[in-house]
Design a protein around this motif. Structure first.
Motif, PDB file in Angstrom:
ATOM      1  N   TYR A  88      -5.940   5.737   7.166  1.00 43.31           N
ATOM      2  CA  TYR A  88      -6.600   4.451   7.525  1.00 43.31           C
ATOM      3  C   TYR A  88      -7.318   3.808   8.622  1.00 43.31           C
ATOM      4  O   TYR A  88      -6.617   3.620   9.521  1.00 43.31           O
ATOM      5  CB  TYR A  88      -5.513   3.181   7.557  1.00 43.31           C
ATOM      6  CG  TYR A  88      -6.044   1.826   6.438  1.00 43.31           C
ATOM      7  CD1 TYR A  88      -6.461   1.743   5.750  1.00 43.31           C
ATOM      8  CD2 TYR A  88      -6.399   1.324   7.742  1.00 43.31           C
ATOM      9  CE1 TYR A  88      -6.875   0.090   5.398  1.00 43.31           C
ATOM     10  CE2 TYR A  88      -6.653  -0.259   6.959  1.00 43.31           C
ATOM     11  CZ  TYR A  88      -7.267  -0.132   6.080  1.00 43.31           C
ATOM     12  OH  TYR A  88      -7.602  -1.818   5.744  1.00 43.31           O
TER      13      TYR A  88
ATOM     14  N   ASN B 283      -2.158   4.443   9.934  1.00 45.54           N
ATOM     15  CA  ASN B 283      -1.438   5.091   9.383  1.00 45.54           C
ATOM     16  C   ASN B 283      -2.446   6.244  10.914  1.00 45.54           C
ATOM     17  O   ASN B 283      -4.062   5.770   9.987  1.00 45.54           O
ATOM     18  CB  ASN B 283      -1.241   5.190   8.093  1.00 45.54           C
ATOM     19  CG  ASN B 283      -1.015   6.701   7.915  1.00 45.54           C
ATOM     20  OD1 ASN B 283      -2.596   7.008   7.465  1.00 45.54           O
ATOM     21  ND2 ASN B 283       0.217   6.845   7.623  1.00 45.54           N
TER      22      ASN B 283
ATOM     23  N   PHE C  12     -10.779   3.378  -2.275  1.00 42.75           N
ATOM     24  CA  PHE C  12      -9.855   4.204  -2.422  1.00 42.75           C
ATOM     25  C   PHE C  12      -9.446   4.888  -3.779  1.00 42.75           C
ATOM     26  O   PHE C  12      -8.998   5.629  -4.522  1.00 42.75           O
ATOM     27  CB  PHE C  12      -8.746   4.246  -1.998  1.00 42.75           C
ATOM     28  CG  PHE C  12      -8.126   2.725  -2.592  1.00 42.75           C
ATOM     29  CD1 PHE C  12      -7.593   2.839  -3.782  1.00 42.75           C
ATOM     30  CD2 PHE C  12      -8.130   1.336  -2.708  1.00 42.75           C
ATOM     31  CE1 PHE C  12      -6.548   1.458  -4.562  1.00 42.75           C
ATOM     32  CE2 PHE C  12      -8.245   0.040  -2.387  1.00 42.75           C
ATOM     33  CZ  PHE C  12      -7.507  -0.166  -3.540  1.00 42.75           C
TER      34      PHE C  12
ATOM     35  N   TYR D 265       0.489  -1.735   0.331  1.00 42.15           N
ATOM     36  CA  TYR D 265      -0.185  -0.397   0.042  1.00 42.15           C
ATOM     37  C   TYR D 265       0.550   1.380  -0.147  1.00 42.15           C
ATOM     38  O   TYR D 265       2.009   1.153   0.631  1.00 42.15           O
ATOM     39  CB  TYR D 265      -1.031   0.132   0.753  1.00 42.15           C
ATOM     40  CG  TYR D 265      -0.409  -0.149   2.419  1.00 42.15           C
ATOM     41  CD1 TYR D 265      -0.433   0.649   3.194  1.00 42.15           C
ATOM     42  CD2 TYR D 265       0.115  -1.035   2.629  1.00 42.15           C
ATOM     43  CE1 TYR D 265       0.053   0.626   4.814  1.00 42.15           C
ATOM     44  CE2 TYR D 265       0.106  -1.737   4.444  1.00 42.15           C
ATOM     45  CZ  TYR D 265       0.479  -0.260   4.897  1.00 42.15           C
ATOM     46  OH  TYR D 265       0.916   0.224   7.145  1.00 42.15           O
TER      47      TYR D 265
ATOM     48  N   LYS E   8      -3.798  10.126   2.218  1.00 41.73           N
ATOM     49  CA  LYS E   8      -4.833   9.286   1.269  1.00 41.73           C
ATOM     50  C   LYS E   8      -4.071   8.288   1.090  1.00 41.73           C
ATOM     51  O   LYS E   8      -2.826   7.985   0.912  1.00 41.73           O
ATOM     52  CB  LYS E   8      -4.971   9.760   0.042  1.00 41.73           C
ATOM     53  CG  LYS E   8      -6.143   8.998  -0.789  1.00 41.73           C
ATOM     54  CD  LYS E   8      -6.420   9.079  -2.169  1.00 41.73           C
ATOM     55  CE  LYS E   8      -7.156   7.962  -2.370  1.00 41.73           C
ATOM     56  NZ  LYS E   8      -8.828   8.346  -2.591  1.00 41.73           N
ATOM     57  N   VAL E   9      -4.771   7.046   1.939  1.00 38.71           N
ATOM     58  CA  VAL E   9      -4.249   5.645   1.652  1.00 38.71           C
ATOM     59  C   VAL E   9      -4.570   4.938   0.724  1.00 38.71           C
ATOM     60  O   VAL E   9      -5.483   4.682   0.369  1.00 38.71           O
ATOM     61  CB  VAL E   9      -3.945   4.407   3.083  1.00 38.71           C
ATOM     62  CG1 VAL E   9      -3.547   3.370   2.699  1.00 38.71           C
ATOM     63  CG2 VAL E   9      -3.670   5.453   3.858  1.00 38.71           C
TER      64      VAL E   9
ATOM     65  N   TRP F 231     -11.738  -6.723   5.692  1.00 41.11           N
ATOM     66  CA  TRP F 231     -11.511  -5.329   5.429  1.00 41.11           C
ATOM     67  C   TRP F 231     -12.525  -4.953   6.356  1.00 41.11           C
ATOM     68  O   TRP F 231     -13.171  -5.313   7.387  1.00 41.11           O
ATOM     69  CB  TRP F 231     -11.822  -5.175   3.894  1.00 41.11           C
ATOM     70  CG  TRP F 231     -11.397  -3.307   3.450  1.00 41.11           C
ATOM     71  CD1 TRP F 231     -12.220  -2.170   3.958  1.00 41.11           C
ATOM     72  CD2 TRP F 231     -10.151  -2.964   3.192  1.00 41.11           C
ATOM     73  NE1 TRP F 231     -11.791  -1.479   3.475  1.00 41.11           N
ATOM     74  CE2 TRP F 231     -10.340  -1.296   2.777  1.00 41.11           C
ATOM     75  CE3 TRP F 231      -9.399  -3.680   2.804  1.00 41.11           C
ATOM     76  CZ2 TRP F 231      -9.629  -0.911   2.580  1.00 41.11           C
ATOM     77  CZ3 TRP F 231      -8.532  -2.466   1.796  1.00 41.11           C
ATOM     78  CH2 TRP F 231      -7.818  -1.031   1.695  1.00 41.11           C
ATOM     79  N   PRO F 232     -11.490  -3.606   7.356  1.00 35.51           N
ATOM     80  CA  PRO F 232     -10.702  -3.134   6.584  1.00 35.51           C
ATOM     81  C   PRO F 232      -8.906  -4.292   8.117  1.00 35.51           C
ATOM     82  O   PRO F 232      -9.824  -4.238   8.749  1.00 35.51           O
ATOM     83  CB  PRO F 232     -10.366  -1.883   6.886  1.00 35.51           C
ATOM     84  CG  PRO F 232     -11.784  -1.811   7.954  1.00 35.51           C
ATOM     85  CD  PRO F 232     -12.487  -2.765   8.111  1.00 35.51           C
TER      86      PRO F 232
ATOM     87  N   ILE G  36       1.320   5.147   0.303  1.00 30.22           N
ATOM     88  CA  ILE G  36       0.772   6.669   1.629  1.00 30.22           C
ATOM     89  C   ILE G  36       0.516   8.101   1.436  1.00 30.22           C
ATOM     90  O   ILE G  36       2.125   7.931   0.776  1.00 30.22           O
ATOM     91  CB  ILE G  36       0.924   6.625   3.164  1.00 30.22           C
ATOM     92  CG1 ILE G  36       0.562   5.357   3.883  1.00 30.22           C
ATOM     93  CG2 ILE G  36      -0.098   7.820   4.313  1.00 30.22           C
ATOM     94  CD1 ILE G  36       1.151   4.625   4.806  1.00 30.22           C
TER      95      ILE G  36
ATOM     96  N   ASN H  60     -12.057   9.396  -0.407  1.00 26.16           N
ATOM     97  CA  ASN H  60     -12.747   7.992  -0.443  1.00 26.16           C
ATOM     98  C   ASN H  60     -13.958   7.918  -1.283  1.00 26.16           C
ATOM     99  O   ASN H  60     -14.649   9.049  -0.779  1.00 26.16           O
ATOM    100  CB  ASN H  60     -11.818   7.322   0.579  1.00 26.16           C
ATOM    101  CG  ASN H  60     -10.562   6.605   0.635  1.00 26.16           C
ATOM    102  OD1 ASN H  60     -10.070   7.146  -0.163  1.00 26.16           O
ATOM    103  ND2 ASN H  60     -10.508   5.651   1.414  1.00 26.16           N
TER     104      ASN H  60
ATOM    105  N   VAL I 252      -3.327  -2.094   9.458  1.00 23.75           N
ATOM    106  CA  VAL I 252      -2.252  -1.817   9.172  1.00 23.75           C
ATOM    107  C   VAL I 252      -2.645  -0.013   9.821  1.00 23.75           C
ATOM    108  O   VAL I 252      -3.531   0.658  10.564  1.00 23.75           O
ATOM    109  CB  VAL I 252      -3.790  -0.805   8.178  1.00 23.75           C
ATOM    110  CG1 VAL I 252      -3.271   0.670   7.161  1.00 23.75           C
ATOM    111  CG2 VAL I 252      -3.405  -1.591   6.801  1.00 23.75           C
TER     112      VAL I 252
END
Length: 522
Positions: A217, A214, A131, A49, A174-175, A207-208, A51, A276, A212
């Protein structure tokens, strides 16, 4: 440990980053870029991914092309794009170019190549499409190339693309992803692709991802599930109140304006890449929908559905940080200018139901059009079948010297083409009539004339071209064109509305979604 992650980060510090396709030699824009790769013990693949972060002290900038691309070894010879385009590469030989492999990103989220000789598969998976830019109707590259190439193209200019413009002083991040690069084994290409599709469902359910970390996110505990019911309130008594097939419902950024060198541009879900988008597909005839994993924020709800002309929008939808959010019953009253006289096609933002629409991706559509139809064709309401009597696109009429040219469509020019829509009115009319034409793509020059009983009513200019006609798509910029005229021009008895695409380049023309004539009598 169970999982290892590697991060590679580039700090802009005000310098221009990115020198890929479409970017100037000095770089694209000032933005920090961090790319992460994650591998866990039990997985047959790698997550990746990216960022992006634009700091307030950075100058304004405009993303050009933004994608993840992987070039594979030549032994990956079997392509998997969608159900219509899977097989030994290249799938087509006539006038090959990479645009024959574009497909809907939102719908096709497990794709790639396999090797029948080695029994290996290489697939890119998008566990979530949140995204991506352009919503569920955005067509884009998934795979192509003489050297097998697989892509996630989250922001591009293809088919007019989507915009991502950052202002000086704007703080934005944005991720993109995580994506899952999945490697498997199997006895056949079909077995490997089916296995990849099954694995995608597992990724969707996870998901999510909780691993992850950040700020951009949003974790699961800070997302909401949103549900409700669309109530279709179509006014004519003869119109069914139940939805016919697919309904798409999304929560997206409220439309906003940006400044470009060409002037102010209004962005909505069709052409926005900055924020998003959270969409769902429902097939409930009663209009019930459920959108998972929506972060807190203020949104506009948008919906479109098979068989319904137009789009529902409802602004100021506030979603809290977590919970089950019931939006209740939302009444959708589609625009009707008057009583429906007749229609052609199915309002579904696609041309797939028309003649030739099932093979839109094959080069040389102008040649097929000329081989199957005359330059001046008739379509009789109540008698003709649009699946065989209405070609999905209308362009100039090709001659024997016309040729397919890779990347640029067709060579040469063609003659004027006419579609004569013949219908009968019971009596003379007073009031206003509306011819409503929905297009789902255009050629280089999309202008065409509308005549009623041999007299020109108007030359229609649909506006900006999206190139879908000569780049092998039926999902360009969706637009509805309305032509109002005095109903007295309709005669008692036989009438003909003629759509005329003038002679010129074979790359000119339009792609039809739906046509309807409405009448509001005094």
């Amino acid at each position: 440990g169970q999982r290892a992650e590697v991060s590679v980060k580039g700090i802009s510090g005000g310098n221009l980053m990115g020198k890929g396709p479409g970017a100037p030699p000095e770089g694209d824009l000032a933005v920090d870029i961090e790319i992460r790769y994650c591998l866990s013990k039990a997985d047959q693949g790698v997550y990746t991914y990216c960022i992006f972060e634009h700091r307030p002290e950075y100058d304004a900038g405009d993303f050009t092309e933004a994608r993840l691309a992987a070039k594979l070894q030549a032994f990956f010879s079997y392509m998997h794009v969608d159900d219509d385009r899977t097989g030994p590469y290249p799938l087509f030989n006539e006038g090959w170019d990479k645009y024959v492999y574009t497909a809907l990103q939102w719908k096709n989220r497990a794709y790639g190549f396999s090797s029948p000789e080695k029994g290996l598969g290489w697939f890119m998976m998008l566990p979530s499409p949140e995204f991506l830019s352009g919503g569920p109707t955005k067509a884009e590259f998934l795979a192509h190339g003489i050297d097998p190439t697989v892509l996630c193209y989250w922001r591009s200019s293809h088919y007019r693309g989507a915009s991502l413009i950052l202002e000086k002083g704007e703080e934005w991040s944005k991720v993109v992803g995580p994506l899952f690069i999945y490697v498997n084994e199997g006895q056949s290409p079909e077995a490997m692709w089916n296995d990849a599709k099954r694995r995608l469902k597992k990724e969707e359910q996870a998901w999510p991802f909780d691993w992850v970390k950040n700020a951009a996110y949003i974790p699961a505990e800070k997302r909401s599930a949103v549900y409700g019911q669309l109530i279709l309130n179509d006014t004519p008594a003869e119109v069914k109140k139940a939805f016919q097939a697919e309904i798409y419902v999304g929560l997206t950024r409220t439309p906003y304006k940006i400044n470009t060198p060409e002037g102010a541009l209004r962005l909505n879900w069709h052409n926005d890449a900055k924020y998003n988008q959270y969409w769902t597909k429902s097939q409930d005839p009663e209009g019930r929908f459920y959108i998972q994993d929506v972060p807190a924020g203020k949104y506009t709800l948008s919906a479109f559905a098979d068989g319904v002309l137009g789009e529902l929008t409802q602004s100021d939808i506030i979603i809290p940080e977590s919970g089950q959010i019931d939006l209740g019953k939302i009444v959708w009253t589609p625009v009707r200018r008057g009583k429906q006289v007749w229609d052609i096609g199915l309002a579904n933002r696609s041309a797939a139901e028309f003649a030739g629409g099932d093979a839109y991706f094959r080069p040389g559509q102008a040649l097929r059009y000329a081989a199957q139809f005359a330059a001046n064709t008739d379509y009789t309401i109540g008698e003709s079948d649009y699946s065989s009597a209405w070609y999905y696109a209308q362009m100039p009429y090709a001659n024997d010297s016309s040729k397919i040219i890779a990347f640029t469509g067709m060579s040469g020019t063609g003659e004027e083409t006419s579609r004569n829509i013949r219908f009968t009115m019971d009596k003379a009319c007073n009031g206003r009539a509306w011819l409503r034409i929905a297009l789902c793509g255009t050629g280089a020059d999309p202008r065409f004339d509308v005549l009623l009983n041999g007299e020109l009513i108007k030359q229609i200019d649909p506006g900006i071209s999206d190139g879908a006609l000569y780049r092998h798509q039926i999902h360009g910029i969706w637009r509805e064109l309305e032509l109002a005229f005095d109903a007295k021009l309709l005669r008692a008895g036989a009438n003909t509305i003629t759509l005329v695409v003038p002679g010129g380049s074979l790359n000119n023309g339009v792609i039809y979604d739906y046509i309807r004539l409405e009448l509001h009598e005094k």
